[in-house]
Design an enzyme around this catalytic site. Structure first.
Site, PDB file in Angstrom:
ATOM      1  N   GLU A 285      -5.215  -5.259  10.803  1.00  0.00           N
ATOM      2  CA  GLU A 285      -4.209  -4.081  10.680  1.00  0.00           C
ATOM      3  C   GLU A 285      -4.652  -3.334  12.134  1.00  0.00           C
ATOM      4  O   GLU A 285      -5.413  -2.672  12.093  1.00  0.00           O
ATOM      5  CB  GLU A 285      -4.384  -3.076   9.704  1.00  0.00           C
TER       6      GLU A 285
ATOM      7  N   HIS B  69      -9.327   0.903   4.978  1.00  0.00           N
ATOM      8  CA  HIS B  69      -8.082   1.331   5.407  1.00  0.00           C
ATOM      9  C   HIS B  69      -8.393   2.123   6.727  1.00  0.00           C
ATOM     10  O   HIS B  69      -9.157   3.130   6.735  1.00  0.00           O
ATOM     11  CB  HIS B  69      -7.099   1.737   4.876  1.00  0.00           C
TER      12      HIS B  69
ATOM     13  N   GLU C 118      -6.765   4.348   7.973  1.00  0.00           N
ATOM     14  CA  GLU C 118      -6.664   5.858   7.658  1.00  0.00           C
ATOM     15  C   GLU C 118      -7.765   6.504   6.937  1.00  0.00           C
ATOM     16  O   GLU C 118      -8.186   7.646   7.266  1.00  0.00           O
ATOM     17  CB  GLU C 118      -5.378   6.211   6.827  1.00  0.00           C
TER      18      GLU C 118
ATOM     19  N   ASN D 220       0.781  -1.162   0.106  1.00  0.00           N
ATOM     20  CA  ASN D 220       0.009   0.031   0.008  1.00  0.00           C
ATOM     21  C   ASN D 220       0.817   1.211   0.062  1.00  0.00           C
ATOM     22  O   ASN D 220       1.470   1.492   1.110  1.00  0.00           O
ATOM     23  CB  ASN D 220      -0.847  -0.065   1.401  1.00  0.00           C
TER      24      ASN D 220
ATOM     25  N   GLY E  59       2.683   2.101  10.776  1.00  0.00           N
ATOM     26  CA  GLY E  59       3.380   3.290  10.617  1.00  0.00           C
ATOM     27  C   GLY E  59       4.078   3.511  12.041  1.00  0.00           C
ATOM     28  O   GLY E  59       5.001   4.745  11.962  1.00  0.00           O
TER      29      GLY E  59
ATOM     30  N   SER F 104       3.390  -2.378  10.103  1.00  0.00           N
ATOM     31  CA  SER F 104       4.852  -2.243  10.789  1.00  0.00           C
ATOM     32  C   SER F 104       5.243  -3.525  10.139  1.00  0.00           C
ATOM     33  O   SER F 104       6.381  -3.984  10.799  1.00  0.00           O
ATOM     34  CB  SER F 104       5.241  -1.903  11.909  1.00  0.00           C
TER      35      SER F 104
ATOM     36  N   LYS G  19      -0.043   4.141  -0.274  1.00  0.00           N
ATOM     37  CA  LYS G  19      -0.725   5.295   0.292  1.00  0.00           C
ATOM     38  C   LYS G  19      -0.199   6.660  -0.673  1.00  0.00           C
ATOM     39  O   LYS G  19      -0.350   6.688  -1.938  1.00  0.00           O
ATOM     40  CB  LYS G  19      -0.087   5.712   1.578  1.00  0.00           C
TER      41      LYS G  19
END
Ligand code: PEP
Length: 249
Positions: free
Chosen positions: A166, A96, A98, A11, A172, A211, A13
């Site tokens: 996730e 996702h 985010e 991904n 991250g 991560s 992003k």
């Protein structure tokens, strides 16, 4: 470990300019050495066409990072599942964290996007995962079960579907759950999907994301119930992405 073929999806992003195509070329070169693992790259929409050209004829699939639920229309800035398919994409990441956090996506909107992905012939990679306060208060399994129930349309029982667990606090951050925590959530996902879809749940691949790096991939990817990885930061560099994929082989 499961018998399902493992899959590693990158991904990107909101990262990647045309200069990043060199990384895609290197991924294509390296991918043939790892035929036992499915690979997917999800670049930003601006370079998706160029990335798609490089991936053509390679074992690496192209994916979008999101799609709109409608086929077309007055939705400025949006990309439909049909548009991704038209570009040659085979996958799309949906829900996702985010997007759930920053764009206010809900289980209901994710489910309608997943239905759009099926309509267009794409395989959705549907993301679920708990926040740190939810983990700390012992709600992880309840949250994940709720997201699975709400974000996955009924058609997932008969259409290719991928789920990515996730934990939000691992994305991250360089932090990862323990292997026991990953295995516990993946087992709970298998049970929830089996209760809903019966034997067809065995076709749904369950990725871990958060991560994942070349250093921790060997143990994470061999954890019970893990069918591969959804990788953010480490997917931007071909060498790291390929090392993670090799850890699945
Ligand atoms: C992600 O964004 O899906 C992700 C897993 O990111 P990272 O690997 O950078 O934690």
């Amino acid at each position: 470990m499961t018998d399902r073929k493992k899959l590693v999806a990158g991904n990107w992003k909101m990262n990647g300019l045309r200069a990043s195509l060199t990384e895609v070329r290197a991924m294509v070169q390296g991918a043939s050495a790892i035929p036992s693992v499915d690979l997917v790259v999800c670049p930003p929409a601006t370079i998706a066409s160029s990335v798609g050209e490089l991936l053509k004829g390679s074992p690496i699939g192209l994916g979008g990072q999101d799609c709109h639920a409608a086929i077309s229309g007055a939705f400025t800035g949006e990309v439909s599942a049909e548009m991704w398919a038209d570009l040659g994409a085979r996958y799309v990441i949906l829900g996702h964290s985010e997007r759930r956090t920053m764009q206010g996506e809900t289980d209901v909107s994710v489910a309608s996007k997943a239905a759009a992905a099926f309509r267009a012939g794409l395989t959705p990679i549907i993301c679920v995962g708990e926040s740190l306060p939810e983990r700390d208060s012992g709600e992880t399994l309840t949250v994940v079960r709720g997201q699975l129930a709400g974000s996955i349309p009924a058609a997932a029982g008969s259409m290719p579907t991928i789920i990515a667990y996730e934990p939000v606090w691992a994305i991250g951050t360089g932090r990862t759950p323990t292997l026991a925590q990953v295995a516990e959530v993946h087992q709970a996902m298998v049970e929830a999907l089996t209760a809903r879809f019966g034997a067809a749940a065995g076709n749904i691949r369950l990725l871990y994301g958060g991560s994942v790096k070349p250093e921790n991939a060997p143990e994470l990817m061999q954890t019970a119930g893990v069918d591969g990885a959804l990788v953010g930061g480490a997917s931007l560099k071909a060498a790291d992405f390929l090392k993670i994929a090799s850890a699945c082989a």
